[in-house]
Design a protein around this motif. Structure first.
Motif, short mmCIF file in Angstrom:
data_model
loop_
_atom_site.label_atom_id
_atom_site.label_comp_id
_atom_site.label_asym_id
_atom_site.label_seq_id
_atom_site.Cartn_x
_atom_site.Cartn_y
_atom_site.Cartn_z
N UNK A 147 0.82 -1.22 0.00
CA UNK A 147 0.00 0.00 0.00
C UNK A 147 0.85 1.26 0.00
N UNK A 148 0.25 2.33 -0.48
CA UNK A 148 0.95 3.61 -0.53
C UNK A 148 0.11 4.59 -1.34
N UNK A 149 0.47 5.86 -1.28
CA UNK A 149 -0.31 6.91 -1.94
C UNK A 149 -0.36 6.75 -3.45
N UNK A 150 -1.21 7.55 -4.07
CA UNK A 150 -1.40 7.49 -5.52
C UNK A 150 -0.11 7.88 -6.25
N UNK A 151 0.19 7.14 -7.30
CA UNK A 151 1.32 7.49 -8.16
C UNK A 151 2.69 7.19 -7.57
N UNK A 152 2.75 6.26 -6.62
CA UNK A 152 4.05 5.97 -6.00
C UNK A 152 4.67 4.66 -6.49
N UNK A 153 4.01 4.00 -7.45
CA UNK A 153 4.67 2.84 -8.06
C UNK A 153 4.10 1.47 -7.71
N UNK A 154 2.89 1.43 -7.13
CA UNK A 154 2.31 0.13 -6.78
C UNK A 154 2.00 -0.70 -8.02
N UNK A 388 8.31 9.89 14.00
CA UNK A 388 7.59 10.38 12.82
C UNK A 388 8.24 11.66 12.27
N UNK A 389 8.80 12.46 13.16
CA UNK A 389 9.46 13.68 12.70
C UNK A 389 10.67 13.32 11.85
N UNK A 390 11.31 12.24 12.23
CA UNK A 390 12.49 11.80 11.47
C UNK A 390 12.06 11.20 10.13
N UNK A 391 11.04 10.33 10.16
CA UNK A 391 10.70 9.59 8.94
C UNK A 391 9.80 10.39 7.99
N UNK A 392 8.88 11.18 8.53
CA UNK A 392 7.95 11.89 7.64
C UNK A 392 8.40 13.31 7.34
N UNK A 434 1.22 2.85 11.33
CA UNK A 434 0.64 2.89 9.99
C UNK A 434 -0.53 3.85 9.95
N UNK A 435 -1.34 3.79 11.00
CA UNK A 435 -2.52 4.66 11.02
C UNK A 435 -2.09 6.13 11.08
N UNK A 436 -1.19 6.45 11.99
CA UNK A 436 -0.76 7.85 12.12
C UNK A 436 -0.11 8.35 10.83
N UNK A 437 0.73 7.51 10.24
CA UNK A 437 1.42 7.92 9.01
C UNK A 437 0.42 8.17 7.90
N UNK A 440 -1.50 11.39 8.61
CA UNK A 440 -0.67 12.59 8.44
C UNK A 440 -0.38 12.85 6.97
N UNK A 441 -0.21 11.77 6.22
CA UNK A 441 0.11 11.94 4.80
C UNK A 441 -1.09 12.38 3.98
N UNK A 442 -2.25 11.84 4.31
CA UNK A 442 -3.39 12.12 3.44
C UNK A 442 -4.06 13.45 3.77
N UNK A 443 -3.88 13.90 5.01
CA UNK A 443 -4.47 15.19 5.36
C UNK A 443 -3.51 16.29 4.94
N UNK A 444 -4.01 17.36 4.31
CA UNK A 444 -3.09 18.42 3.92
C UNK A 444 -2.34 18.95 5.13
#
Ligand code: ADP
Ligand code: MG
Length: 450
Positions: A147-154, A388-392, A434-437, A440-444
């Motif tokens: 899984x992953x966001x749109x357009x990331x190569x799945x 998360x600050x380090x990874x995201x 996974x949930x937090x990431x 955080x990623x999908x919300x602007x």
């Protein structure tokens, strides 16, 4: 199997938990190797993963009463990579009749291959997992959920997996299609009263790859049919590969029984590529079109396109097309006129946004996250926020330390290591992250404070 290993197994199960035990420890074959032990595993991916995430725990479990630990070697077993070889006891048991050439279901994109896929920190686990499945389908990582966001190569990666399977014997029956196409075929079969042949088609496969399964949300009839398809394939050791734009638990209106099937194998995620990867992807795409892209032009395109690979490709196409149409040279000036600057933080989050979300989740105030309070509830929340600050947000260790009340950066390094460890050893922490990431990623991301 080695007695020393067998004795250590119950302890290992306690240390890593049931699910990790079943996936990573049980498949190991252990033999004596001089005074040490050799742990044999089925693929290179398995070998790397085990070494990286579980070796310290295995050592701990194998510690002898006198405090010594046997020397360990993790090796890829030759047999397993070339499954399914017949075993000595049951010579013909696993041999299958020759596979007749079956029409493939779904179409593959010819140039979505492993070779054309740029690998880096953001997609390495997914890439290695796909390689391992292409090497020995139906063995360990079944199902594989990517899984992953749109357009990331799945879609690229699962096509590569299918190409990889087709490139080597035995000839396998493979279906690779979007979940939506599965549904449409089902509806047609229902209308034409041809469920028999629908089931024959989808249950007589060696590998089923279903792309974008989030599409099944709310489609009850299709979910029900897919559940039975899944079970029929899985029960007979056939490989299932799924992709989605979110992790299983975050797909709303997905039946619990399907969700738990999806979660029963390997879950791998793809993140947006890092800046060096973006540059590498761009150069690769340009080269594929025989275009010699000047380095400064490439760099500017990567800065002026959105976070996904698809947006990056779109920007390149625009620049190349315009250059050809206008007969203009590929210069940074051309890029400047075509692509407007995007916020430099595109795709990255601010530490403040992460602190706010973590504080909300744990009901711990942001002030406490930045404080030196050491109660367990606060400490854990703080460690998660630092990780998360380090990874995201990709902020440096000293940078994070400063945003968490000006502590020492070694504290941050320790926190990140702790959370990395828990992520692989404790399923609850894995799920939480996974949930937090995902949220955080999908919300602007709120704009940066500074
Ligand atoms: P998704 O299915 O995740 O939405 P796709 O697989 O369709 O994304 O990828 C979008 C585009 O980006 C495709 O053209 C694909 O080839 C390209 N792409 C994505 N990741 C990579 C990568 N790591 N290396 C090369 N190309 C990539
Ligand atoms: Mg896709």
């Amino acid at each position: 199997m080695e007695a020393e290993w067998l004795e250590a197994l119950p302890r290992l199960r306690q240390l890593v938990g049931d699910r990790n035990f079943a996936t990573w420890i049980e498949p190991i074959r252990c033999s004596r190797n001089g005074s040490g032990l050799c742990l044999e595993v089925g693929s290179r991916f398995f070998q790397e993963w085990l070494t990286r995430h579980f070796l310290p725990t295995i050592r701990q479990a194998l510690t002898r009463p006198d405090g010594t630990v046997p020397a360990l070697r993790v090796a890829v077993s030759a047999e397993e990579t070339h499954a399914p070889a017949a075993t000595a006891e049951a010579p013909a048991a696993r041999a299958r009749p020759p596979v007749p050439r079956a029409p493939r279901i779904g179409r593959l994109v010819p140039n979505y291959t492993f070779e054309s896929f740029v690998v880096g920190a953001s997609n390495e686990v997914a890439y290695q997992a796909a390689l391992a499945v292409a090497e020995s389908p139906g063995c360990r990582f079944n199902p594989m959920f990517l899984w992953g966001g749109v357009g990331l190569g799945k879609t690229h990666l699962v096509n590569a997996l299918a190409h990889g399977l087709l490139a080597r014997p035995p000839r396998r029956r493979i279906a690779c299609l979007p979940a939506e196409a599965f549904m449409n075929t089902l509806i047609a079969a229902l209308r034409q009263d041809q469920m028999g042949s629908f089931r024959d088609r989808f249950r007589d496969l060696d590998v089923l790859i279903l792309d974008d399964v989030q599409f099944l949300a709310g489609k009850e009839r299709t979910q029900e049919e897919f559940f039975h398809t899944f079970n029929a394939l899985h029960a007979s050791g056939r490989q299932i590969v799924l992709t989605s734009d979110k992790p299983p638990h975050a797909i709303a209106e997905l039946e619990q029984r399907l969700r738990s099937r999806f979660e029963g194998g390997l879950i791998a995620d793809i993140h947006p590529p890092t800046p060096p990867m973006r540059l590498a992807i761009l150069m690769r795409k340009a080269a594929a079109q025989d275009v010699d892209l000047p380095a400064e032009v490439a760099a500017l395109i990567t800065q002026r396109s959105g976070p996904s690979v698809r947006e990056l490709e779109g920007a390149l196409t625009r620049v190349l097309a315009t250059a050809v149409l206008r007969g203009a040279p590929l210069t940074t000036a051309l890029v400047e006129t075509l692509l407007s600057p995007v916020a430099p933080v595109a795709g990255l989050l601010s530490v403040e946004a992460i602190q706010a979300r973590v504080s909300q989740h744990f009901r711990v105030s942001v002030t406490d996250l930045k404080s030196h309070r050491r109660d367990r509830s606060v400490t854990f929340a703080r460690q998660i926020a630092m990780y998360l600050s380090r990874t995201l947000a990709e902020v440096s260790f000293p940078g994070i330390a400063e945003k968490f009340g000006g502590r020492d950066h070694s504290t941050v390094m320790h926190a990140v290591r702790m959370v990395e460890y828990k992520r692989t050893h404790d399923p609850d922490t894995g799920q939480l992250l996974m949930m937090l990431e995902n949220e955080l990623r999908t919300r602007p991301a709120p704009s940066r404070a500074e």
